[in-house]
Design an enzyme around this catalytic site. Structure first.
Site, short mmCIF file in Angstrom:
data_model
loop_
_atom_site.label_atom_id
_atom_site.label_comp_id
_atom_site.label_asym_id
_atom_site.label_seq_id
_atom_site.Cartn_x
_atom_site.Cartn_y
_atom_site.Cartn_z
N ARG A 42 83.04 26.58 38.34
CA ARG A 42 83.31 28.03 38.36
C ARG A 42 84.21 28.36 39.53
NH1 ARG A 42 78.55 32.32 39.22
NH2 ARG A 42 78.95 31.86 41.40
N SER A 111 75.42 34.32 29.76
CA SER A 111 74.66 35.08 30.75
C SER A 111 73.98 36.28 30.11
CB SER A 111 75.59 35.59 31.86
OG SER A 111 76.19 34.53 32.54
N LYS A 140 78.38 35.50 44.11
CA LYS A 140 78.98 36.16 42.94
C LYS A 140 79.11 37.65 43.23
CE LYS A 140 79.02 35.76 37.93
NZ LYS A 140 79.18 37.12 37.43
#
Lengths: 219, 219
Positions: A42, A111, A140
């Protein structure tokens, strides 16, 4: 139909915490030795050429350990490097489109941050859900509101697919998260920022057994 | 093998200048009436769900005008919405990977900002090159150094593929850019920020004829 999936200790690689591609490879190699069961790349700030370079460096390590490598969000990168699947968020490519592009045998994770999102997950399309943030997270910036352990436990009673918990999870709270019904924990800084990623991964993996309900049918 | 390609007036949509998806559709519809020959969706700050929504809103307009819609960078979005192709930069997915994922019939364009990048373009993979920035531009913060008109002309003598000029091009300089060898001009603000995108597109299209060398074989 789908690849074997073990969410127990799910490493999400952060390029800043790891120190670029070389650092990601070092962390991954060490964490795989420690027993991580799934790896995700990511890097939302990266250009796709960097994603491709990183994924191509990581894939041999993961393949050697027989652990799938998933790509966050970038389905085209996953296709280009022949990764094992993707993880998409609610604002990314719709999971059904990702599935269509990736075919039936790759992994698609989605998610979900609340009951409505969890209820909307199509189990015919998605292999697992990522549920969180369970705790506050610094990795995040655009994360959804924190669910908390009790809220997470509620969602686990509603789930129809394997679920991995994410958000602020580490050695101090992992056992509680497993006990709340998680099939696995996704961690970023708990491994990427650890002095010894192998030991950190092994410690988290050990905690997955602590909460296991003793069963007479197992030794 | 490849779709028909007319680079003459190539509209690159900017979500901020247009005012979101609705604004993009209004600008596109008007610009198509004015004669733009190619449309590209470029929204580097967007999540993919927005890309998909915008592309699905734009595609019927472009199809109705028989003008291809290209997607900047996001090959997965292009595949998901069945767009007519992509435009990739030097740091995006490699053009050969984009071609492999998109198949032979879609359009693949590649940015090139200097002689080395232009020489490296594989004409077996790429349909056209985007060369620039010819002039300073305010709509691409990460643009390469400005080439200038003379430098652009040099690159045009080297090209082996159709080339579209990009970067700060508008009604004041379009004729000079065509005259320097461009097969077309790519514009952002000259149409997206115009009070009348139809008139702006028509005016640019008219300038493509001004510079045409008169030919005895044509009327």
């Amino acid at each position: 139909m789908r690849r074997e999936l073990d969410l127990t200790v799910y490493l999400v690689l952060d390029p800043d915490l790891c120190g670029g591609i070389d650092g990601m490879c070092r962390v991954t190699e060490s964490a795989l030795e420690g027993g991580v069961t799934l790896v995700q790349l990511r890097a939302p700030q990266w250009k796709k050429r960097q994603w491709v370079d990183a994924a191509r460096a990581l894939l041999p390590l993961c393949r050697c350990a027989n652990v799938p490598l998933l790509i966050n969000d970038q389905v085209d990168v996953a296709l280009a490097v022949d990764a094992d699947g993707v993880h998409v968020g609610q604002q990314d490519l719709p999971a059904a489109e990702a599935r269509r592009l990736l075919g039936p045998s790759r992994i698609v994770g989605l998610s979900a941050s609340n009951a409505a999102q969890l209820a909307a997950v199509d189990a015919g399309v998605v292999d697992y859900v990522g549920v969180g943030p369970v705790y506050p997270t610094g990795t995040k910036p655009d994360a959804s509101p924190v669910i908390g352990l009790a809220g997470f436990g509620e969602l686990m009673r509603q789930k129809t697919l394997p679920a991995v918990a994410i958000g602020g999870i580490g050695p101090a709270n992992a056992a509680a998260v497993y006990a709340a019904g998680a099939d696995g924990i996704a961690v970023v800084s708990a491994i990427c920022a650890a002095a010894d990623p192998r030991a950190a991964a092994a410690a988290l993996r050990a905690l997955s057994h602590v909460s296991a309900t003793p069963s007479a049918s197992e030794s």
